[in-house]
Write an enzyme that holds these catalytic residues in place. Structure first.
Site, PDB file in Angstrom:
ATOM      1  N   CYS A   1      -1.946   1.078  -6.761  1.00 55.46           N
ATOM      2  CA  CYS A   1      -2.992   0.520  -5.902  1.00 55.46           C
ATOM      3  C   CYS A   1      -2.451   0.486  -4.480  1.00 55.46           C
ATOM      4  CB  CYS A   1      -3.346  -0.889  -6.377  1.00 55.46           C
ATOM      5  SG  CYS A   1      -4.609  -1.702  -5.388  1.00 55.46           S
TER       6      CYS A   1
ATOM      7  N   HIS B   1     -11.573   0.887 -11.539  1.00 55.52           N
ATOM      8  CA  HIS B   1     -10.518   0.285 -10.700  1.00 55.52           C
ATOM      9  C   HIS B   1     -11.149  -0.308  -9.432  1.00 55.52           C
ATOM     10  CE1 HIS B   1      -6.292   0.374  -8.866  1.00 55.52           C
ATOM     11  NE2 HIS B   1      -7.069   0.198  -7.802  1.00 55.52           N
ATOM     12  N   GLU B   2     -12.077   0.444  -8.824  1.00 50.06           N
ATOM     13  CA  GLU B   2     -12.706  -0.027  -7.569  1.00 50.06           C
ATOM     14  C   GLU B   2     -13.665  -1.195  -7.829  1.00 50.06           C
ATOM     15  OE1 GLU B   2     -11.083   1.047  -5.253  1.00 50.06           O
ATOM     16  OE2 GLU B   2     -10.293   2.821  -6.273  1.00 50.06           O
TER      17      GLU B   2
ATOM     18  N   HIS C   1     -11.926  -4.413  -7.933  1.00 50.74           N
ATOM     19  CA  HIS C   1     -11.589  -5.016  -6.627  1.00 50.74           C
ATOM     20  C   HIS C   1     -12.726  -5.891  -6.100  1.00 50.74           C
ATOM     21  CE1 HIS C   1      -7.656  -3.478  -5.668  1.00 50.74           C
ATOM     22  NE2 HIS C   1      -8.002  -2.206  -5.772  1.00 50.74           N
TER      23      HIS C   1
HETATM   24  C1  NB4 Z   1      -6.987   3.955  -6.927  1.00 48.88           C
HETATM   25  C2  NB4 Z   1      -6.714   4.703  -8.227  1.00 48.88           C
HETATM   26  C3  NB4 Z   1      -5.551   4.159  -9.027  1.00 48.88           C
HETATM   27  C4  NB4 Z   1      -5.849   4.525 -10.465  1.00 48.88           C
HETATM   28  C5  NB4 Z   1      -5.288   8.629  -9.783  1.00 48.88           C
HETATM   29  C6  NB4 Z   1      -4.667   8.827  -8.433  1.00 48.88           C
HETATM   30  C7  NB4 Z   1      -3.828   7.897  -6.482  1.00 48.88           C
HETATM   31  C8  NB4 Z   1      -5.315   5.324  -5.658  1.00 48.88           C
HETATM   32  C9  NB4 Z   1      -5.830   3.927  -5.938  1.00 48.88           C
HETATM   33  C10 NB4 Z   1      -7.316   4.761 -10.568  1.00 48.88           C
HETATM   34  C11 NB4 Z   1      -7.867   4.608  -9.185  1.00 48.88           C
HETATM   35  C12 NB4 Z   1      -6.281   3.375  -4.596  1.00 48.88           C
HETATM   36  C13 NB4 Z   1      -8.093   1.762  -4.545  1.00 48.88           C
HETATM   37  C14 NB4 Z   1      -3.588   9.183  -5.975  1.00 48.88           C
HETATM   38  C15 NB4 Z   1      -3.928  10.263  -6.771  1.00 48.88           C
HETATM   39  C16 NB4 Z   1      -4.348  12.691  -7.097  1.00 48.88           C
HETATM   40  C17 NB4 Z   1      -5.226  13.519  -6.169  1.00 48.88           C
HETATM   41  C18 NB4 Z   1      -5.348  14.737  -4.100  1.00 48.88           C
HETATM   42  C19 NB4 Z   1      -4.593  15.133  -2.875  1.00 48.88           C
HETATM   43  C20 NB4 Z   1      -3.314  13.141  -2.972  1.00 48.88           C
HETATM   44  C21 NB4 Z   1      -4.009  12.731  -4.248  1.00 48.88           C
HETATM   45  C22 NB4 Z   1      -3.088  11.979  -5.148  1.00 48.88           C
HETATM   46  F1  NB4 Z   1      -3.092   9.314  -4.766  1.00 48.88           F
HETATM   47  N1  NB4 Z   1      -4.360   7.739  -7.692  1.00 48.88           N
HETATM   48  N2  NB4 Z   1      -3.487   6.775  -5.704  1.00 48.88           N
HETATM   49  N3  NB4 Z   1      -3.999   5.568  -5.934  1.00 48.88           N
HETATM   50  N4  NB4 Z   1      -6.745   2.026  -4.663  1.00 48.88           N
HETATM   51  N5  NB4 Z   1      -4.472  10.068  -7.981  1.00 48.88           N
HETATM   52  N6  NB4 Z   1      -3.794  11.573  -6.348  1.00 48.88           N
HETATM   53  N7  NB4 Z   1      -4.490  13.935  -4.969  1.00 48.88           N
HETATM   54  O1  NB4 Z   1      -6.059   6.155  -5.201  1.00 48.88           O
HETATM   55  O2  NB4 Z   1      -5.866   1.022  -4.641  1.00 48.88           O
HETATM   56  O3  NB4 Z   1      -8.450   0.507  -4.972  1.00 48.88           O
HETATM   57  O4  NB4 Z   1      -4.173  13.948  -2.169  1.00 48.88           O
HETATM   58 NI    NI Z   2      -6.680  -0.531  -5.814  1.00 46.98          NI
END
Ligand code: NB4
Ligand code: NI
Length: 184
Positions: A110, A153-154, A157
């Site tokens: 997160c 997840h969102e 929040h």
């Molecule tokens: C939200 C996610 C955590 C688990 C799955 C994933 C990443 C987040 C948090 C479910 C929702 C943010 C919001 C990533 C990621 C894969 C795709 C594309 C190119 C980098 C990116 C990396 F960064 N979670 N981070 N966490 N949150 N996949 N990827 N890639 O997004 O806290 O509440 O750019």
């Molecule tokens: Ni989060």
């Protein structure tokens, strides 16, 4: 432009509050907030920009994470078929869900949590969701796989719930029967 400094972290009371419903149609300030949140995700997914500004990768962002306690979030990702899931949600809700669970094999992280927390977060494998987009139009979607995980997840929040609240402290890797693994 939103940066990591604009994202509140664990311990901030806003992350534990129930966010407020957004009046519809959304007012220009709320539309602008969603736009900047979407831009943050785009930047976080650009290797050059994210490196330059020190932004962590993200596929979702909820308004409470930028200390706006309103029921809005954005998500932006491609599923396993390469289909884009690029949505802004206002007043989102789950209208029905599967009994079956799924989980990310690598666990969850997160942007508001600066430590890695081991364990599986088991969520509904399939959900039907409703909400409104930035234009105030109603949206109804069926989600499965990673997009369903991100939505939940969102949505958490908006309800003051953190992903690790779902991890069993004693047995962080204990799976429910039939839970579907999602590799990402
Ligand atoms: C939200 C996610 C955590 C688990 C799955 C994933 C990443 C987040 C948090 C479910 C929702 C943010 C919001 C990533 C990621 C894969 C795709 C594309 C190119 C980098 C990116 C990396 F960064 N979670 N981070 N966490 N949150 N996949 N990827 N890639 O997004 O806290 O509440 O750019
Ligand atoms: Ni989060």
């Amino acid at each position: 432009m939103l940066l990591m400094k604009d994202i509140i972290r664990e311990g901030h009371p806003t992350l534990r509050r129930i966010a407020k419903e957004v009046p519809l149609p959304p007012d220009p300030a709320d539309i602008e907030t969603l736009k900047s949140m979407k831009e943050f995700l785009i930047n976080s997914q650009d290797p050059v920009i994210s490196e330059k500004y020190g932004i962590r990768g993200g596929v979702g962002l909820a308004a409470p994470q930028i200390n706006v306690s309103k029921r809005m979030f954005v998500m932006r990702l491609n599923d396993e078929k390469g289909e884009e899931h690029d949505y802004s949600f206002i007043n989102p809700k789950i209208v029905s869900h599967s009994v079956e669970k799924s989980y990310l094999t690598s666990g969850e992280g997160c942007l508001s949590v600066d430590r890695s927390i081991p364990g599986y977060v088991q969520r509904h494998a399939r959900i039907t969701v409703k909400g409104y987009n930035e234009k105030g139009e109603e949206i109804k979607l069926r989600l499965r796989g990673l997009p369903a995980i991100v939505f939940q997840h969102e949505l958490d929040h908006l309800n003051g719930v953190m992903f690790y609240d779902h991890i069993d402290e004693k047995n962080p890797f204990q799976l429910k029967e039939g839970a579907i693994p999602i590799e990402n």
